[in-house]
Design an enzyme around this catalytic site. Structure first.
Site: not given
Ligand code: PXP
Length: 238
Positions: A6, A9, A42, A44, A48, A69, A100, A150, A190-191, A212-213
């Protein structure tokens, strides 16, 4: 298990100055060259980070799967129909949220989710729904016609107490098994970080992770190539 990177960022850094760099399109090329199976962004409602221009260019340049997304809004459905990424992931979108917050509740949002799935599938787009790791939600995803779920790994990722980590991990594992039994593909995200990826990457029923992050944070210091390669080696090692 495959990795979709992702690049939101990268766009966050660009938008901090409303400038032209760094370009998420360049980051996507680097991530794919380092072994990512695809790219996630994503778009949005508030734009942003990712911009419409990024989506259009990434549609032309991503070699693997481009996963968009998006919320179920009419605006996003029109954009997806127009650009036609290979895959869309339906996510909840709250005003002012930092990221999210949790999965889409298909039970309370069933009408809009069902409509979005149908519109996207008519355009030949694979549809994933981001849900909490809950067997009932997996069943509703199947009922509304999704191809993929997911599973939200954010609660697992944020847990600090070992019992809680194990409990949250088991929720993800059980939901992934249920998805596979219902004929859905299971993805996760996520995370996830270099430190917590191991157990999740060892769940055989999960085909793909979206991260992503953590990857972009490391890429700022060591480069996208090294950051993606290190994550892939942890996933393969699990
Ligand atoms: N999956 C979804 C549906 C998300 O909204 C996000 C954050 O944009 C991610 C995965 C990736 O999360 P992270 O940036 O914490 O790795």
């Amino acid at each position: 298990m495959r990795l979709s990177v992702n690049v939101d960022h990268v766009a966050t850094i660009r938008q901090a100055r409303m400038a032209g760099e760094p370009d998420p399109v360049w980051a996507a090329v680097e991530a794919e060259l380092a072994g990512a199976c695809g790219i996630t962004i994503h778009l949005r409602g508030d734009r942003r980070h990712i911009q419409d221009r990024d989506l259009k260019l990434l549609k032309e340049t991503v070699a693997g799967v481009l996963n968009l997304e998006m919320s179920t809004s009419d605006e996003m459905l029109d954009i997806a129909r127009d650009v036609r990424p290979q895959m869309c992931t339906l996510v909840p979108e709250g005003e002012g949220e930092l990221t999210t917050q949790g999965g889409l509740d298909i039970i309370s949002e069933e009408e809009s989710v069902r409509k979005a799935v149908s519109v996207l599938k008519k355009s030949g787009i694979m549809v994933s729904i981001f849900i909490d790791p809950d067997v009932v939600q997996v069943g509703r995803a199947k009922a509304v016609g999704a191809d993929i779920v997911e599973l939200h790994t954010g609660i697992y990722a944020e847990a600090t107490d070992p019992d809680e980590i194990e409990r949250e991990f088991q929720k993800v594992r059980v939901a992934a098994i249920a998805a596979q039994e219902m004929g859905l593909k299971a993805h996760g995200g996520h995370g996830l970080t270099y430190l917590n990826i191991g157990p999740i990457a060892a769940i055989q029923e999960i085909d793909e992770l979206s991260i992503g992050h953590s990857i972009v944070s490391r890429a700022v210091l060591v480069g996208m190539d090294g950051a993606v390669a290190e994550m892939i080696s942890l996933i393969e090692g699990a």
